[in-house]
Motif scaffolding. Structure first.
Motif, PDB file in Angstrom:
ATOM      1  N   THR A 113      40.114  33.952  31.510  1.00  0.00           N
ATOM      2  CA  THR A 113      39.765  34.639  30.266  1.00  0.00           C
ATOM      3  C   THR A 113      40.992  34.831  29.397  1.00  0.00           C
ATOM      4  O   THR A 113      42.120  34.886  29.888  1.00  0.00           O
ATOM      5  N   SER A 114      40.765  34.922  28.097  1.00  0.00           N
ATOM      6  CA  SER A 114      41.840  35.216  27.140  1.00  0.00           C
ATOM      7  C   SER A 114      41.313  36.205  26.119  1.00  0.00           C
ATOM      8  O   SER A 114      40.153  36.117  25.697  1.00  0.00           O
ATOM      9  N   TRP A 156      35.635  30.469  26.228  1.00  0.00           N
ATOM     10  CA  TRP A 156      34.222  30.101  26.256  1.00  0.00           C
ATOM     11  C   TRP A 156      33.656  30.105  27.676  1.00  0.00           C
ATOM     12  O   TRP A 156      32.584  29.550  27.919  1.00  0.00           O
ATOM     13  N   ALA A 157      34.368  30.719  28.610  1.00  0.00           N
ATOM     14  CA  ALA A 157      33.928  30.718  30.003  1.00  0.00           C
ATOM     15  C   ALA A 157      32.712  31.610  30.205  1.00  0.00           C
ATOM     16  O   ALA A 157      32.605  32.666  29.589  1.00  0.00           O
ATOM     17  N   ALA A 172      36.766  32.015  36.342  1.00  0.00           N
ATOM     18  CA  ALA A 172      37.288  31.871  37.708  1.00  0.00           C
ATOM     19  C   ALA A 172      38.681  31.283  37.611  1.00  0.00           C
ATOM     20  O   ALA A 172      38.965  30.219  38.167  1.00  0.00           O
ATOM     21  N   GLY A 173      39.556  31.969  36.882  1.00  0.00           N
ATOM     22  CA  GLY A 173      40.885  31.450  36.572  1.00  0.00           C
ATOM     23  C   GLY A 173      41.649  30.947  37.784  1.00  0.00           C
ATOM     24  O   GLY A 173      41.924  31.714  38.704  1.00  0.00           O
ATOM     25  N   ASN A 223      31.207  34.219  23.469  1.00  0.00           N
ATOM     26  CA  ASN A 223      31.199  32.815  23.067  1.00  0.00           C
ATOM     27  C   ASN A 223      30.197  32.016  23.891  1.00  0.00           C
ATOM     28  O   ASN A 223      29.470  31.167  23.360  1.00  0.00           O
ATOM     29  N   PHE A 224      30.160  32.284  25.191  1.00  0.00           N
ATOM     30  CA  PHE A 224      29.227  31.563  26.053  1.00  0.00           C
ATOM     31  C   PHE A 224      27.785  31.979  25.768  1.00  0.00           C
ATOM     32  O   PHE A 224      26.913  31.130  25.542  1.00  0.00           O
ATOM     33  N   SER A 225      27.513  33.272  25.769  1.00  0.00           N
ATOM     34  CA  SER A 225      26.125  33.739  25.624  1.00  0.00           C
ATOM     35  C   SER A 225      25.565  33.447  24.236  1.00  0.00           C
ATOM     36  O   SER A 225      24.368  33.191  24.084  1.00  0.00           O
TER      37      SER A 225
END
Length: 551
Positions: A162-163, A172-173, A178-179, A363-365
């Motif tokens: 994440t960022s 966009w994860a 899961a870095g 971003n993903f949802s």
């Protein structure tokens, strides 16, 4: 996303009468009574004056304005997509959850014993034939385009972690990412992909298909979306409230189809450029859409039996062979074990992935899930009508189990084979050409790393093109049935008109803003139709409660 193998030549203008006890709706409405039937300049027409005229004029105006003002509409489409997905993503996610709960809930209630077509109705197809057609409904341009690109995209974003900037996540994860954890990123990526191609989208289709089948085969009403609302609107459903419902179904189907056709044109163009050096520009895409639309028109002229049905059967065989090839020559053990592992990951992550509120992975949802649900909802009149027409004679319970489970498992296998192979090439073989390619090229890069890469890539382009043709042809059939007041054997020139319009919309959107424009219109059309489907859930339950059930 789909093919339609519906047989127009043997069906009457209406729908078959129920066999055995069924609760017919007593209405004086006659299918086609509001139609304009005439012959102009040697061309036969038989269409619903208000629905056809309003739909056609609005769509034609949209195409003309979009083509005339390309520079101006591009930013407009981008802004529209961003606003819709960021402000109403919760509505799409919540709506899709309702469709899953209704579909699964009906399986476990006594209402599941209702038989579509009347208590004594016999299935029109064997289980094998029925399952094959559900498989056909599940396959389409979407699986070709996203089969490799989506698992890779989620894997890359998940492993990157994440960022955060200014207190907001910018990555966009999905979920919490899961870095740095390869196995975790793979499981999360595949769970997110299966989420977008699993129970939720098929529940959307199931709601539309069940509602159409119930109110047509059991209640004796026309095979159009307005019929579903008879328990709520009564005889008013034949007036403007019903016209609006059918017009929304036309808009949703057209823009959903245009999105798929646009994606297909982009991928086929990219494949031709990759293999043969043909320029991958807008002109090539436009020429490709025009050429394929001409082929689709030829399929219309041949009729469904000789045209789209044979193409669909060929497509299913070729798609199955391509899938088998990837399983054999790809990482076979990884695919075999991954199928079950990824299904487990999907089930484990399903509550979090489907949560419509308080999401940190905006971003993903919003950018992925909200767009997907809107796109699937846009396709739902199209696929739902096809599924309804091949499911007469089934109980509601077996219908819902089959429609939810069979296509979901096929989609999981497809995504695991193609996406899993691509991820394996990146993670275990270090083949960065797949990860570094654009989304519409990643399928060809993945196939290029396997034996017979040129041949399988040509086959993939063939599949995309034929999916394009069958989607255009069968989509035209559905839209024509809606705009012909529920008639399923209206004159062919009307379906040819809609096939041309589908190609024109795809061209207009590609030139007017590319992928963002396609996504914007799919979301725009999906929003009002989501409301229609939510109301339809109530109508389904009310309609089923009045039906006689098997002991």
């Amino acid at each position: 996303m789909t093919n339609d193998n519906t047989n127009e030549s043997t069906e009457p203008a209406g729908v078959p009468a129920p066999e055995g006890p069924a609760n017919l709706i007593d209405t004086d409405y006659v299918i086609g009574q509001d139609n304009i039937a005439a012959t102009k300049f040697g061309v036969d027409v038989d269409l619903h004056g208000k629905v056809f005229t309003f739909s056609a004029l609005v769509i034609l105006a949209f195409v003309i304005i979009t083509l005339a003002l390309q520079d101006q509409v591009g930013p407009l489409f981008e802004g529209l997509r961003a606003w819709l997905t960021s402000n109403i993503s919760w509505f799409f996610l919540a709506g899709a959850n309702v469709f899953v709960l209704v579909s699964v809930g009906l399986i476990f209630t006594p209402l599941g014993k209702v038989r579509l077509g009347g208590q004594h109705a016999k299935p029109d197809f064997s289980y094998a034939g029925w399952f094959a057609m559900l498989f056909a409904a599940g396959m389409g341009i979407g699986l070709m385009y996203f089969g490799v690109s989506e698992p890779l995209a989620h894997f890359n974003s998940s492993i990157g972690g994440t960022s955060v900037e200014n207190g907001m996540r910018t990555d966009w994860a999905p979920l919490g990412a899961a870095g740095g954890n390869e196995s975790g990123a793979i499981s999360l990526a595949m769970a997110a992909t299966i989420f977008h191609w699993g129970l939720h989208p098929w529940a959307i289709y199931a709601v539309v298909a069940l509602s159409l089948a119930l109110f047509s085969f059991n209640k004796g009403l026309p095979l159009t979306m307005r019929s579903v609302f008879y328990p709520i609107l009564g005889e008013r459903v034949w007036g403007w409230p019903g016209h609006i419902i059918d017009i929304l179904a036309v808009f949703a189907t057209l823009f959903g189809l245009a999105t798929s056709l646009g994606l297909g044109a982009q991928q086929a163009t990219a494949g031709l450029a990759y293999l043969f050096g043909i320029p991958g520009d807008e002109l090539t895409m436009v020429l490709l859409i025009v050429a394929i639309t001409v082929v689709a028109l030829g399929s219309v002229m041949l009729g469904v039996d000789k045209g789209v049905q044979r193409l669909s059967q060929l497509n299913m065989i070729v798609a199955a062979l391509l899938l088998l090839f990837v399983v054999i020559f790809g990482p076979t053990l990884f695919i075999a074990t991954g199928f079950f592992q990824f299904l487990f990951s999907y089930v484990a992550d399903l509550p979090a992935l489907s949560n419509p509120f308080g999401r940190e992975d905006a971003n993903f949802s919003q950018g992925w899930t909200a767009f997907y649900w809107a796109w699937w909802i846009s396709w739902s009149p199209f696929v739902g009508m096809f599924i309804a027409r091949v499911s007469r004679g089934r109980t509601v319970r077996e219908f819902l189990i089959a429609v939810l489970i069979i296509p979901t498992l096929i989609s999981v296998l497809w995504m695991t084979a193609l996406g899993g192979t691509a991820i394996d090439q990146v993670v275990n073989l270090g083949l960065e050409n797949v990860a570094g390619a654009s989304g519409d090229l990643q399928l060809f890069e993945m196939l290029g790393n396997l034996p017979l890469g040129m041949i399988t890539s040509i086959i993939a382009i063939f599949l995309v093109i034929v999916f394009f043709v069958t989607s255009s042809d069968s989509g035209s059939l559905v839209i024509d049935a809606i705009t012909a007041g529920g008639k399923v054997n209206a004159p062919k020139p009307q379906r040819m008109f809609w096939a041309i319009i589908e190609g024109a919309i795809a061209i207009a959107l590609l030139l007017g803003g590319g992928l963002s424009a396609l996504q914007a219109m799919a979301v725009s059309a999906g929003f009002p139709f989501t409301i229609v489907l939510l109301v339809a859930c109530f109508a389904i339950v009310k309609g089923l409660m009045s039906e006689p059930r098997e002991a």
